[in-house]
Scaffold this motif. Structure first.
Motif: not given
Length: 304
Positions: A48-51, A221-224
């Motif tokens: 999430s930080a990367c996104m 993938a869904y979680v992130v």
């Protein structure tokens, strides 16, 4: 109904449905045992930080005041590190429905913290709401203790995660309103990743990635991407167009989504204790979140 209101309702409903799927999806991601709670939570925080950093490159920037950094670090440790890791690890031990039902109790805990530390007066209606929600949580915990579809350890961890989320909303409300969601999220997730990787990094290093099934990869993938990144954006879109009590009302959708998906995917089972707990906690949150009752910092969502 105005067009902006329609967009707000659609965004809030979509966020509630996607959040509701988080607990059964987390359960599926950890179904084979190749991935445990701390590893999945680490993946969620770092991904999430990367996104959020990626999207911050294409939206107007916002500078963080120097005096706000200590509070930002405390927010991250409380609202991201503790909340995310306790919740995901709790789901590893308990049922998706239990985790999601407990997750809707954040407004109740925020109200109690406000009364204890901010000297906010609790009216009789709020008091009844707190009593109903506490009764629902007690029914759920007793059901888990008796082995009816949950686990006391997992329920307790989920409960502690929501207390951390409530602290985030109550004690850092001014800072939440001061910065845009992209600015806030990118720094909160980054600080959390830096703080927790030295502790939980070995869990990620020991994951046998080749052993993960396609469904587990999709669940990660869904979680992130969906359950965190997209949900926060949708929730912000709903909160910017609707009153907090309206957004809070959509929280009642989450346990229904979690229960339906968990039963459909074979990772959960419904019991009378869970139904009773859903009804009691939903009634309690409804009383607490009714118009003209919540304070300005009372959260309208279960996750920070």
């Amino acid at each position: 109904m105005r067009r902006e209101n329609v967009k707000g309702h659609l965004a809030a409903l979509a966020a509630a449905c996607l959040f509701g799927l988080m607990s059964p999806v987390c359960k599926v991601a950890m179904s084979s045992g190749a991935l445990d709670g701390p590893a999945l939570a680490s993946l969620r925080v770092c991904g999430s930080a990367c996104m959020f950093w990626a999207i911050s490159c294409v939206v107007p920037g916002q500078r963080v005041r120097r005096r706000d950094w200590p509070a930002l670090v405390a927010m991250s440790l409380c609202g991201m590190a503790l909340n995310q890791f306790l919740y995901v690890t709790g789901i590893q031990y308990t049922s998706p429905t239990n985790g999601c039902v407990i997750g809707t109790s954040t407004p109740i805990m925020a109200l109690l913290l406000s009364a204890l530390f901010l000297r906010m007066r609790i009216t009789w209606r709020r008091g009844v709401g707190v009593a109903l929600a506490c009764s629902g949580a007690l029914v759920l915990l007793l059901g888990s203790a008796c082995g009816t579809g949950g686990h006391l350890k997992g329920d307790a961890m989920c409960l502690c995660s929501q207390m951390a989320a409530a602290c985030y909303f109550v004690f850092f409300g001014r800072l939440i309103r001061r910065y845009r969601v992209i600015t806030l999220m990118k720094w909160l997730f980054t600080i959390s990743a830096v703080a927790v990787l030295p502790i939980f990094g070995p869990h990620l290093a020991h994951v046998s990635w080749a052993a993960l099934q396609p469904t587990e990869w999709l669940s990660c993938a869904y979680v992130v991407c969906i359950g965190t990144f997209v949900c926060y954006l949708l929730l912000n879109a709903g909160q910017s167009r609707l009153a907090p009590p309206v957004v809070a009302a959509y929280n009642y959708v989450q346990p229904l989504i979690a229960a339906a998906a968990g039963i459909l995917w074979g990772v959960d089972a419904l019991s009378w204790q869970k139904v009773a707990a859903i009804m009691l906690i939903a009634a309690g949150v409804w009383l607490v979140s009714r118009p003209n009752t919540p304070p300005p910092h009372l959260p309208s969502s279960r996750h920070p």
